[in-house]
Design a protein around this motif. Structure first.
Motif, mmCIF file in Angstrom:
data_model
loop_
_atom_site.group_PDB
_atom_site.id
_atom_site.type_symbol
_atom_site.label_atom_id
_atom_site.label_comp_id
_atom_site.label_asym_id
_atom_site.label_seq_id
_atom_site.Cartn_x
_atom_site.Cartn_y
_atom_site.Cartn_z
ATOM 1 N N PRO A 221 68.248 6.107 62.052
ATOM 2 C CA PRO A 221 69.578 5.890 62.035
ATOM 3 C C PRO A 221 70.266 7.317 62.047
ATOM 4 N N MET A 222 69.879 8.280 62.364
ATOM 5 C CA MET A 222 70.655 9.710 61.971
ATOM 6 C C MET A 222 70.701 10.526 63.376
ATOM 7 N N LYS A 223 71.741 10.729 63.383
ATOM 8 C CA LYS A 223 72.597 10.667 64.998
ATOM 9 C C LYS A 223 71.993 12.435 65.816
ATOM 10 N N ASN A 224 72.455 13.150 64.523
ATOM 11 C CA ASN A 224 71.838 14.783 64.638
ATOM 12 C C ASN A 224 70.417 14.860 64.487
ATOM 13 N N VAL A 225 70.067 13.954 64.386
ATOM 14 C CA VAL A 225 68.425 14.136 65.134
ATOM 15 C C VAL A 225 67.898 14.075 66.073
ATOM 16 N N GLU A 226 67.722 15.542 67.275
ATOM 17 C CA GLU A 226 67.734 15.678 68.803
ATOM 18 C C GLU A 226 66.127 14.754 68.875
ATOM 19 N N TRP A 227 65.273 15.065 68.192
ATOM 20 C CA TRP A 227 63.933 14.490 68.757
ATOM 21 C C TRP A 227 63.055 14.830 67.061
ATOM 22 N N VAL A 228 62.148 13.195 67.121
ATOM 23 C CA VAL A 228 60.920 13.621 66.881
ATOM 24 C C VAL A 228 59.689 14.032 66.653
ATOM 25 N N GLU A 229 59.451 15.037 66.240
ATOM 26 C CA GLU A 229 57.814 15.664 66.784
ATOM 27 C C GLU A 229 56.704 15.266 65.720
ATOM 28 N N VAL A 230 55.612 14.502 66.473
ATOM 29 C CA VAL A 230 53.908 14.487 66.436
ATOM 30 C C VAL A 230 53.369 15.507 66.412
ATOM 31 N N GLN A 231 52.940 15.746 65.253
ATOM 32 C CA GLN A 231 52.265 17.323 65.710
ATOM 33 C C GLN A 231 50.744 17.049 65.236
ATOM 34 N N PRO A 232 49.904 16.715 65.719
ATOM 35 C CA PRO A 232 48.941 16.278 66.179
ATOM 36 C C PRO A 232 47.940 17.472 64.740
ATOM 37 N N PHE A 233 47.384 17.298 64.158
ATOM 38 C CA PHE A 233 46.004 17.775 63.003
ATOM 39 C C PHE A 233 45.088 18.708 64.386
ATOM 40 N N HIS A 234 45.127 20.186 63.552
ATOM 41 C CA HIS A 234 43.416 20.520 64.073
ATOM 42 C C HIS A 234 43.341 21.827 63.494
ATOM 43 N N GLN A 235 42.352 22.183 63.725
ATOM 44 C CA GLN A 235 41.257 23.318 62.946
ATOM 45 C C GLN A 235 41.606 23.959 62.812
ATOM 46 N N MET A 236 42.428 25.103 63.847
ATOM 47 C CA MET A 236 42.665 26.329 64.095
ATOM 48 C C MET A 236 42.551 26.998 62.684
ATOM 49 N N GLY A 237 43.072 26.554 61.446
ATOM 50 C CA GLY A 237 43.768 27.668 60.577
ATOM 51 C C GLY A 237 42.355 27.461 59.418
#
Ligand code: SF4
Length: 276
Positions: A221-237
């Motif tokens: 319902p939040m009108k200010n949220v322009e995008w929800v971005e799904v960031q897949p886990f990775h092992q780079m760290g």
């Protein structure tokens, strides 16, 4: 007092440790309200992912969360960062400003957690706005109560990590409470502050459908949220955990499958989120 160093270009994936051994503990740290100096991990000069247009991304040291999947545990402690003057950062930013302006971009301050060193962050953002740059912070929202109106007036966009919708899952994943993040999200929504919500999808940690559903229904319902971005886990760290002698519990965790990412995007869209 830490020795003054130089703000260095690099990557969020570079390991940097032990550069300011006499720095205060991040949990005890209270800045002086002026922010003339601060602890910096590194900066990247050409991101296209951390806000609109071309971005400089400044990674600050200091974070109070301990996410089990953190890609950059070398940003947790102030003592691992380089102690630099805000003016040095602002001067460097000025070198890039014409290019950033021409490509409709700006600066994103990330971390670590930019609100640990709130005054330092504010000082740089205020200078960026004077240069006509778009400004963003990437934050967990855990310290959102520290963000006063003056601070938020310097921020055009908040990249808000909602790491879990379920309080118990959040506590297991971050060793902190979820409620401050939700309160901050609601405050941003009430003031109409543009936000992109980010969710790191970690198999076995945050991928449970019921957990995702809670985020979807909260953000939908939040009108200010322009995008929800799904960031897949990775092992780079992963190598950082090893190099720092930390126990890394996700060594055998695989990135989420394409099907899982699609399922999560579907749940978010179903709840009314613009998700990608
Ligand atoms: S909030 Fe970010 S920097 Fe802090 S522990 Fe979590 S993933 Fe790492």
């Amino acid at each position: 007092m830490s020795q003054l160093g130089t703000v260095e270009a690099g990557s969020r994936h570079d390991l940097r440790v032990g550069l300011s051994p006499d720095a205060p503990d991040e949990a005890e740290f209270r800045d002086d309200g002026k922010g003339a100096f601060g602890y910096v991990h590194s900066y990247e000069s050409s991101s296209r992912y951390d806000g609109p247009g071309l971005r400089i991304v400044l990674f600050l040291s200091g974070c109070l969360l301990r996410c089990s999947y953190c890609h950059n545990p070398d940003t947790w402690h102030l003592k691992d960062g380089t102690y630099v003057s805000a003016q040095q950062v602002i001067d460097r930013l000025g070198d890039f400003a014409p290019a950033l302006r021409s490509l409709a971009g700006g600066i994103t301050i990330s971390g670590g957690e930019p609100m640990v060193q709130l005054a330092f962050t504010r000082r740089i953002l205020a200078a960026a706005k004077q240069m006509g740059l778009h400004t963003a912070i990437q934050t967990s929202g855990f310290l959102g109560a520290r963000a006063d109106e003056d601070f938020l007036s310097c921020v055009d966009l908040v990249l808000l990590d909602i790491k879990s919708g379920d309080p118990d899952t959040y506590r297991r994943a971050t060793e902190r409470e979820l409620a401050p993040t939700l309160r901050f999200a609601e405050r941003l929504a009430a003031m109409g502050k543009p936000a992109w919500v980010r969710f790191t999808l970690v198999p076995g940690v945050s991928d449970d459908p019921a957990n995702v559903e809670k985020i979807a229904r909260f953000v939908g319902p939040m009108k200010n949220v322009e995008w929800v971005e799904v960031q897949p886990f990775h092992q780079m760290g992963a190598f950082k955990w090893k190099a720092m002698g930390l126990e890394y519990k996700l060594a055998d965790t695989q990135p989420p499958t394409r099907e899982t990412v699609e399922r999560v995007l579907g749940q978010l869209r179903e709840a009314g989120c613009r998700a990608r």
